[in-house]
Design a protein around this motif. Structure first.
Motif, PDB file in Angstrom:
ATOM      1  N   ALA A 214       0.812  -1.220   0.000  1.00  0.00           N
ATOM      2  CA  ALA A 214       0.000   0.000   0.000  1.00  0.00           C
ATOM      3  C   ALA A 214       0.842   1.264   0.000  1.00  0.00           C
ATOM      4  O   ALA A 214       0.397   2.319  -0.432  1.00  0.00           O
ATOM      5  CB  ALA A 214      -0.939   0.000   1.219  1.00  0.00           C
ATOM      6  N   ASP A 215       2.080   1.163   0.479  1.00  0.00           N
ATOM      7  CA  ASP A 215       2.965   2.333   0.512  1.00  0.00           C
ATOM      8  C   ASP A 215       3.766   2.482  -0.774  1.00  0.00           C
ATOM      9  O   ASP A 215       4.681   3.312  -0.843  1.00  0.00           O
ATOM     10  CB  ASP A 215       3.918   2.235   1.702  1.00  0.00           C
TER      11      ASP A 215
ATOM     12  N   ARG B  97      -3.193   5.298  -4.352  1.00  0.00           N
ATOM     13  CA  ARG B  97      -2.731   6.685  -4.450  1.00  0.00           C
ATOM     14  C   ARG B  97      -3.233   7.545  -3.299  1.00  0.00           C
ATOM     15  O   ARG B  97      -2.661   8.571  -2.998  1.00  0.00           O
ATOM     16  CB  ARG B  97      -3.186   7.287  -5.781  1.00  0.00           C
ATOM     17  N   THR B  98      -4.316   7.134  -2.678  1.00  0.00           N
ATOM     18  CA  THR B  98      -4.909   7.951  -1.622  1.00  0.00           C
ATOM     19  C   THR B  98      -5.329   7.065  -0.459  1.00  0.00           C
ATOM     20  O   THR B  98      -5.412   5.833  -0.583  1.00  0.00           O
ATOM     21  CB  THR B  98      -6.159   8.701  -2.122  1.00  0.00           C
ATOM     22  N   ILE B  99      -5.619   7.685   0.681  1.00  0.00           N
ATOM     23  CA  ILE B  99      -6.151   6.944   1.819  1.00  0.00           C
ATOM     24  C   ILE B  99      -7.485   6.313   1.440  1.00  0.00           C
ATOM     25  O   ILE B  99      -7.809   5.195   1.859  1.00  0.00           O
ATOM     26  CB  ILE B  99      -6.324   7.878   3.036  1.00  0.00           C
ATOM     27  N   TYR B 100      -8.254   7.020   0.619  1.00  0.00           N
ATOM     28  CA  TYR B 100      -9.539   6.477   0.163  1.00  0.00           C
ATOM     29  C   TYR B 100      -9.329   5.149  -0.569  1.00  0.00           C
ATOM     30  O   TYR B 100     -10.076   4.183  -0.357  1.00  0.00           O
ATOM     31  CB  TYR B 100     -10.236   7.490  -0.749  1.00  0.00           C
ATOM     32  N   ASP B 101      -8.307   5.109  -1.458  1.00  0.00           N
ATOM     33  CA  ASP B 101      -8.009   3.862  -2.175  1.00  0.00           C
ATOM     34  C   ASP B 101      -7.722   2.731  -1.192  1.00  0.00           C
ATOM     35  O   ASP B 101      -8.191   1.602  -1.364  1.00  0.00           O
ATOM     36  CB  ASP B 101      -6.790   4.050  -3.089  1.00  0.00           C
ATOM     37  N   LEU B 102      -6.927   3.025  -0.160  1.00  0.00           N
ATOM     38  CA  LEU B 102      -6.591   2.004   0.831  1.00  0.00           C
ATOM     39  C   LEU B 102      -7.848   1.515   1.536  1.00  0.00           C
ATOM     40  O   LEU B 102      -8.053   0.312   1.709  1.00  0.00           O
ATOM     41  CB  LEU B 102      -5.595   2.566   1.850  1.00  0.00           C
ATOM     42  N   TRP B 103      -8.696   2.442   1.931  1.00  0.00           N
ATOM     43  CA  TRP B 103      -9.926   2.049   2.618  1.00  0.00           C
ATOM     44  C   TRP B 103     -10.778   1.149   1.730  1.00  0.00           C
ATOM     45  O   TRP B 103     -11.392   0.191   2.213  1.00  0.00           O
ATOM     46  CB  TRP B 103     -10.714   3.292   3.041  1.00  0.00           C
ATOM     47  N   GLN B 104     -10.834   1.455   0.435  1.00  0.00           N
ATOM     48  CA  GLN B 104     -11.639   0.635  -0.473  1.00  0.00           C
ATOM     49  C   GLN B 104     -11.080  -0.781  -0.571  1.00  0.00           C
ATOM     50  O   GLN B 104     -11.832  -1.759  -0.631  1.00  0.00           O
ATOM     51  CB  GLN B 104     -11.701   1.279  -1.865  1.00  0.00           C
TER      52      GLN B 104
END
Length: 587
Positions: A392-393, A449-456
């Motif tokens: 994720a990073d 690319r974003t925290i939102y992507d990670l949450w999804q």
């Protein structure tokens, strides 16, 4: 990079139109650049050499302290090595053996095994003093009283460095023991050696530039597995009776399978994770945990009982206070066991599929009900959710870890996969697709690319867990039997990390289900012959490569994997014991 700088400066120097001063500056920059790299490399080599000299001296000092001409002592040491863990603990408690006797027997054997396999990083300095203290106390209390325990290199032992095979961490000294080590000591255990790991822990082999390459005790041309490869090699070679490793994608189960021993990964947080140096701190989605490794299931059960005690719950309040539930483990009620002959990836080689079939038939004869289990489609979990969670990073943590380090050749081969940008992943995936759909799919996942992507992605993980649980409930099964890994131990020569094959183990980190492996058979001549017809699902270059590095593994151990629902460690261990009991082939 250095070749580019040299070529650039040479082109500049050939251009006579440039002022001499510019040429002089460029030569100076080049000299500083090359000189700095040379100086850094020499410093690196000196540190590695100094560490290995200290390591060898420490091992030799231990060996000298064990030297004896007394035949009775020598015979007693040999006898000690033949005992199972339950037998050993009983004789220690009865006073037939002293903690010092047992420690010295295993110190001597561990060094002999290490000389052949290079599996020990360092002896633990206070092991003898601790054994002597236990003998003086005379209380003989604790489930593991006087038992020598080997510890994976990245688990904290006070005053010892956790390096991950990296020179920059040679002075990364632990300020205190990990919680697991502290509880082991409270139960009377004697940690006595630390064991080798692959650089940064990301490999199904076991090598690093600091401590070198660890070999398989059954065949030194093959891998012992990773990342707990040093542990598995030492136990498989007879140099330890009990070890502690950790597992974030199969790092404990794969080495156990390769080396012919038992390994157990609990539900995350059933055992404390406090006090081990992680290669990817902060990573969410694939949950890692410590776990025991030993020669048999009884030993795994004993150490789980020793660890799941109030001491652990008090030292780490994040661990739920659930003691070992003996009644579940000892239940005689027939089990309804789901079995998987292969995932849709279809990478399992003949020996591994045969092992599952043999155990399925044997368990049915023992009175259990075996039913085929169809897990929910796993492509998304294997090729998308898992790598996105793991990376994720964008590989930054690994790049930071490796900054200034000399990369082990095995890690160097896989670094592009771990750190490549999304643009280049798409390019490489497109170019690879005609020759290997598997390699192409490994490169295809989009970076977050974003925290939102990670949450999804974490939502997708939760959805997949629910789907898997629903399939489990529909099947009405108690536990699950499947492949330990798609292949037996592979040849080191020409084989990279083979990370995709770890999907067979990492799926249970993604699900956070307890899972363990039990050796049940060996690769036969017939298995090896059938490998000639192995095509995987696509018969692409990856499948042919798997066949090549697996070929000739006759006699290598083969395990099956046993799985239970979260927090049902006792049920998983019960299935492992049932498998061990019905297995008639001795490795």
């Amino acid at each position: 990079m250095s070749d580019f700088v040299v070529d650039f400066c040479w082109d500049v120097l050939e251009d006579s139109r440039l002022p001499l001063v510019v040429c002089t500056i460029l030569v100076g920059v080049l000299t500083v650049y090359v000189g700095r790299k040379f100086y850094t490399r020499q410093q690196y080599k000196r540190k590695v050499q100094r560490k290995n000299e200290e390591r060898q001296k420490a091992l030799q000092d231990v060996l000298k302290s064990l030297d004896t001409d007394d035949k009775d002592v020598q015979d007693k040491r040999k006898d000690i090595l033949t005992l199972t863990l339950p037998q050993l603990t009983q004789q220690l408690k009865d006073g037939q053996l002293s903690a010092v006797q047992v420690l010295q027997a295993y110190q001597e054997k561990a060094i002999a095994v290490h000389d052949d396999l290079n599996c020990v990083t360092e002896p633990i300095p206070d092991a003898l003093g601790r054994a002597e203290e236990l003998d003086r106390a005379g209380q003989r209390s604790g489930l593991l009283y006087g038992v020598p325990v080997s510890i994976k290199e990245n688990i904290d032992i006070k005053g010892m460095a956790n390096t991950l095979g990296l020179v920059k961490y040679l002075e990364n000294y632990a300020e205190e023991d990990s919680v697991i080590v502290r509880v082991l000591k409270k139960q009377g255990a004697v940690p006595f050696v630390k064991t080798n790991v692959p650089q940064t822990l990301i490999d199904t082999g076991c090598s690093n530039p600091l401590f070198g390459t660890t070999l398989n005790p059954r065949d030194p041309t093959r891998s012992p597995g990773g990342s707990s490869g040093g542990e598995a090699a030492l136990i498989g070679g007879g140099g330890s009776i009990l070890g502690i490793g950790n597992d974030i994608g199969g790092s404990l189960r794969i080495p156990a399978h390769f080396c012919g021993i038992c390994g157990f990964k609990p539900t995350a947080n059933r055992l404390s994770k406090q006090g081990y140096f992680n290669c990817s701190p902060g990573q969410q989605g694939l949950t890692g945990t410590c776990g025991p490794m030993a020669r048999d299931v009884d030993s795994l059960v004993l150490v789980m009982k020793a660890l799941l005690v109030p001491d652990m719950f008090q030292l780490d309040p994040l661990v739920p206070p659930i003691p070992f539930r003996q009644e579940i483990y000892e239940s005689k009620k027939p089990l309804k066991i789901g079995y998987i002959l292969d995932w849709e990836l279809k990478m399992a080689t003949p020996a591994l599929t045969r092992a599952v079939k043999v155990m399925k038939d044997a368990l049915e004869k023992a009175g259990h009900e075996l039913v085929p289990f169809q897990p929910p489609k796993s492509d998304n979990a294997f090729y998308d959710i898992s790598p996105k969670c793991l990376l994720a990073d964008g590989g930054k943590t690994i790049r930071d870890r490796m900054s200034g380090e000399i990369a082990d050749p095995r890690l160097k081969a896989v670094m592009p996969y771990l750190t490549m940008s999304y643009f280049w992943r798409k390019v490489v995936g497109f170019l690879l697709k005609p020759i290997s759909s598997r390699f192409a799919r490994m490169q295809s996942h989009r970076l977050l690319r974003t925290i939102y992507d990670l949450w999804q992605r974490l939502v997708e993980r939760e959805d997949y867990v629910r789907e898997f649980l629903a399939a489990w409930e529909d099947a009405g099964i108690d536990v699950l039997l499947c492949h330990a890994y798609p292949i037996p131990a592979f040849k080191y020569k020409g084989a990279p990390a083979l990370l995709e094959l770890a999907n067979y183990t990492s799926i249970f980190n993604l699900l956070n289900f307890p899972a363990g492996v039990v050796p049940v058979t060996k690769v036969t001549e017939e298995d090896d012959r059938l490998l000639d017809d192995y095509t995987g699902s696509d018969n692409d270059i990856f499948d042919r490569f798997v066949r090549k590095v697996t070929k000739g593994a006759v006699g290598m151990p083969v395990a099956v994997q046993c799985v239970a629902l979260p927090w049902q460690e006792e049920a998983c261990l019960r299935l492992m014991k049932e498998v061990e009991t019905v297995c008639k082939i001795q490795l």
